[in-house]
Design a protein around this motif. Structure first.
Motif, PDB file in Angstrom:
ATOM      1  N   UNK A  41      31.869  45.560  33.507  1.00 49.81           N
ATOM      2  CA  UNK A  41      31.080  44.477  32.922  1.00 49.81           C
ATOM      3  C   UNK A  41      31.336  43.133  33.590  1.00 49.81           C
ATOM      4  N   UNK A  42      32.279  43.103  34.528  1.00 45.80           N
ATOM      5  CA  UNK A  42      32.547  41.884  35.299  1.00 45.80           C
ATOM      6  C   UNK A  42      32.103  42.050  36.758  1.00 45.80           C
ATOM      7  N   UNK A  43      31.210  43.020  36.990  1.00 45.10           N
ATOM      8  CA  UNK A  43      30.732  43.303  38.351  1.00 45.10           C
ATOM      9  C   UNK A  43      30.009  42.113  38.961  1.00 45.10           C
ATOM     10  N   UNK A  44      29.429  41.260  38.112  1.00 47.53           N
ATOM     11  CA  UNK A  44      28.701  40.094  38.627  1.00 47.53           C
ATOM     12  C   UNK A  44      29.636  39.065  39.263  1.00 47.53           C
ATOM     13  N   UNK A  45      30.945  39.240  39.094  1.00 49.37           N
ATOM     14  CA  UNK A  45      31.921  38.300  39.654  1.00 49.37           C
ATOM     15  C   UNK A  45      32.519  38.792  40.974  1.00 49.37           C
ATOM     16  N   UNK A  46      31.981  39.887  41.507  1.00 52.12           N
ATOM     17  CA  UNK A  46      32.498  40.407  42.770  1.00 52.12           C
ATOM     18  C   UNK A  46      32.330  39.354  43.874  1.00 52.12           C
ATOM     19  N   UNK A  47      33.318  39.268  44.755  1.00 51.08           N
ATOM     20  CA  UNK A  47      33.254  38.299  45.838  1.00 51.08           C
ATOM     21  C   UNK A  47      34.241  38.629  46.937  1.00 51.08           C
ATOM     22  N   UNK A  48      34.098  37.990  48.076  1.00 47.29           N
ATOM     23  CA  UNK A  48      34.983  38.254  49.215  1.00 47.29           C
ATOM     24  C   UNK A  48      36.420  37.813  48.960  1.00 47.29           C
ATOM     25  N   UNK A  49      36.624  36.932  47.995  1.00 44.26           N
ATOM     26  CA  UNK A  49      37.963  36.408  47.723  1.00 44.26           C
ATOM     27  C   UNK A  49      38.664  37.153  46.584  1.00 44.26           C
ATOM     28  N   UNK A  50      38.063  38.221  46.091  1.00 39.79           N
ATOM     29  CA  UNK A  50      38.626  38.951  44.950  1.00 39.79           C
ATOM     30  C   UNK A  50      39.466  40.114  45.443  1.00 39.79           C
ATOM     31  N   UNK A  51      40.774  40.023  45.249  1.00 34.88           N
ATOM     32  CA  UNK A  51      41.671  41.074  45.696  1.00 34.88           C
ATOM     33  C   UNK A  51      42.848  41.259  44.770  1.00 34.88           C
ATOM     34  N   UNK A  52      43.945  41.732  45.312  1.00 37.68           N
ATOM     35  CA  UNK A  52      45.131  42.045  44.509  1.00 37.68           C
ATOM     36  C   UNK A  52      45.596  40.863  43.673  1.00 37.68           C
ATOM     37  N   UNK A  53      45.656  39.687  44.268  1.00 33.49           N
ATOM     38  CA  UNK A  53      46.155  38.517  43.539  1.00 33.49           C
ATOM     39  C   UNK A  53      45.272  38.193  42.339  1.00 33.49           C
ATOM     40  N   UNK A  54      43.948  38.339  42.497  1.00 34.75           N
ATOM     41  CA  UNK A  54      43.026  38.087  41.392  1.00 34.75           C
ATOM     42  C   UNK A  54      43.272  39.060  40.251  1.00 34.75           C
ATOM     43  N   UNK A  55      43.473  40.320  40.594  1.00 34.85           N
ATOM     44  CA  UNK A  55      43.628  41.346  39.563  1.00 34.85           C
ATOM     45  C   UNK A  55      44.974  41.242  38.863  1.00 34.85           C
ATOM     46  N   UNK A  56      45.996  40.840  39.588  1.00 36.54           N
ATOM     47  CA  UNK A  56      47.275  40.564  38.931  1.00 36.54           C
ATOM     48  C   UNK A  56      47.097  39.439  37.917  1.00 36.54           C
ATOM     49  N   UNK A  57      46.388  38.375  38.334  1.00 38.70           N
ATOM     50  CA  UNK A  57      46.172  37.236  37.437  1.00 38.70           C
ATOM     51  C   UNK A  57      45.354  37.639  36.217  1.00 38.70           C
ATOM     52  N   UNK A  58      44.343  38.505  36.406  1.00 37.36           N
ATOM     53  CA  UNK A  58      43.555  38.993  35.272  1.00 37.36           C
ATOM     54  C   UNK A  58      44.461  39.537  34.171  1.00 37.36           C
TER      55      UNK A  58
END
Length: 243
Positions: A41-58
């Motif tokens: 449901x957060x697929x609209x937020x996909x981007x080139x800068x979204x990686x491991x660090x983003x998911x840890x922060x989530x």
């Protein structure tokens, strides 16, 4: 009553825990199933800068804003690369970790190369390109999983497989290419590994054993949380009860 935080795999989302979550909640447990940025449901937020660090922060933010403590953290598939970073920040709030047929990374590795999908040098170049704002946004993992299921159907009903495959979304390419700064060897909490019999994660099972983690066998496939939620919950509760 136990508080569980369930982390999902590649191309999936918190929704993939639906059947497991229902069973755990029916047993009186508290369950959180967050979705990583760029998935589900957060697929609209996909981007080139979204990686491991983003998911840890989530996930760290879920712990902080929900004020979660005394948690059993369960990581399926791709999220095995995220869990160590989460534990490095909020490990004092986690009592036990369960890897559910998940990737077991070492510090400094990248998901794509450790799984044998792309050579390390090519992946490092791709990651630099993404960091500069160029290159593919998604990795196509959803279509890869659909194609694999056509050749080798999951161990579940046709209706349930259709539900699973229909809801898959793409995975941010950077989740595949970015460095994993904190590996599984850094985890200090007790970790158990649930190993599916029919899976591409065989190498990860061996990594778990090399780290000294107890390994529990399950006769299902990599999507066991959807195909056999009852058996998956039974194993999770058996492990969680061993605290």
């Amino acid at each position: 009553m136990t508080t569980f935080v369930l982390l999902h795999g590649g191309g999936m989302g918190g929704w993939t825990w639906k059947y497991v979550r229902d069973l755990l909640e029916a047993g009186g447990h508290k369950v959180h199933t967050p979705t990583f940025t760029g998935f589900g449901e957060r697929a609209h937020l996909i981007g080139r800068d979204v990686g491991n660090a983003t998911h840890v922060r989530d996930i760290v933010n879920v712990f902080r804003f929900e004020d979660l403590r005394d948690v059993v953290l369960v990581a399926h598939s791709y999220s095995g690369t995220v869990a160590p970073g989460v534990l490095a920040e909020v490990g004092d709030r986690v009592t036990r970790v369960i890897y559910l047929d998940a990737i077991v990374p070492h510090s400094g590795e990248r998901t794509g190369s450790l799984m044998g999908y792309v050579p390390e040098d090519q992946l490092a170049g791709l990651d630099a390109m993404l960091e500069a704002g160029d290159g593919p946004i998604g990795s196509g993992v959803d279509e890869m999983q659909r194609a694999a299921a056509r050749e080798h159907p999951h161990l579940m009903s046709a209706e349930r497989q259709a539900w699973l495959l229909t809801n898959l979304t793409d995975q941010p390419m950077r989740a595949t290419s970015s460095l994993i700064p904190v590996g599984a060897e850094k985890i200090t909490q007790p970790v158990d590994y649930i190993a599916a019999a029919d899976t591409v994660m065989g190498q990860m099972h061996e990594r778990a054993r090399a780290l000294g983690w107890p390994v529990h066998d399950h006769p299902g496939d990599h999507a066991l949380l959807v195909g056999d939620p009852e058996g998956t919950v039974a194993l999770i509760l058996e492990i969680a009860g061993g605290r």
